[in-house]
Design a protein around this motif. Structure first.
Motif: not given
Length: 161
Positions: A100-104, A109-118, A133-139
């Motif tokens: 629950i602490i890690m999911l946000p 992290y993913v949201k920033q990666a999407v916005s950066l477009g790297a 991967a961390p988001l899916v893994g923690f979900l």
């Protein structure tokens, strides 16, 4: 319902097997290209690393599902059955709190990666595919820990008068 049951029973195993097979094939191709053809593939090591990252995060939920964890057997074996169940409930509660602490943070992290477009260096794939991967893994871990917690709570009810 059959599809949900199959996903519940086989999701992590299937994905982990596919990832491992892909890693072995890709590294085999890289070895062949390097030592037989004297050509190094620029993309193979990068892709293998990304597959390994995904496998790492997926394996955590697999371990919870299969009740595989690092534990001190001497302490656990010295407990009664209700004590073992209580200890498992405590462990699942702590892991759930961690999720629950890690999911946000993972979402951000993913949201920033999407916005950066790297994109990745060799493959030019969007980095958010790897960084999700961390988001899916923690979900997945959250789902598996809740399932394990419910299972242990049902077991604990048997010990109550």
């Amino acid at each position: 319902m059959k599809l949900l049951k199959w996903i519940d029973d086989n999701l992590e195993e299937t994905l982990l097997i596919l990832l491992l097979v892909c890693m072995v094939i890709i590294m085999g191709i890289q070895i062949f290209a390097r030592y037989v053809l004297n050509q190094s593939l620029s993309w193979s090591e990068e892709l293998t690393q990304y597959l390994f990252v995904w496998a790492t995060f997926l394996s955590v939920s697999y371990c919870v599902k299969k009740r595989i964890s690092i534990k001190i057997e001497q302490v656990i074996n010295s407990l009664s059955d209700p004590g073992k169940t209580l200890l498992r409930l405590l462990r699942h509660t702590l892991v759930l709190a961690f999720c629950i602490i890690m999911l946000p943070f993972c979402y951000t992290y993913v949201k920033q990666a999407v916005s950066l477009g790297a994109t990745s260096a060799a493959l030019k794939i969007p980095m958010y595919y790897i960084q999700s991967a961390p988001l899916v893994g923690f979900l997945l871990l959250t789902v598996r820990v809740i399932q394990a917690w419910i299972r242990e709570a049902k077991t604990m009810r048997r010990f109550l008068p």
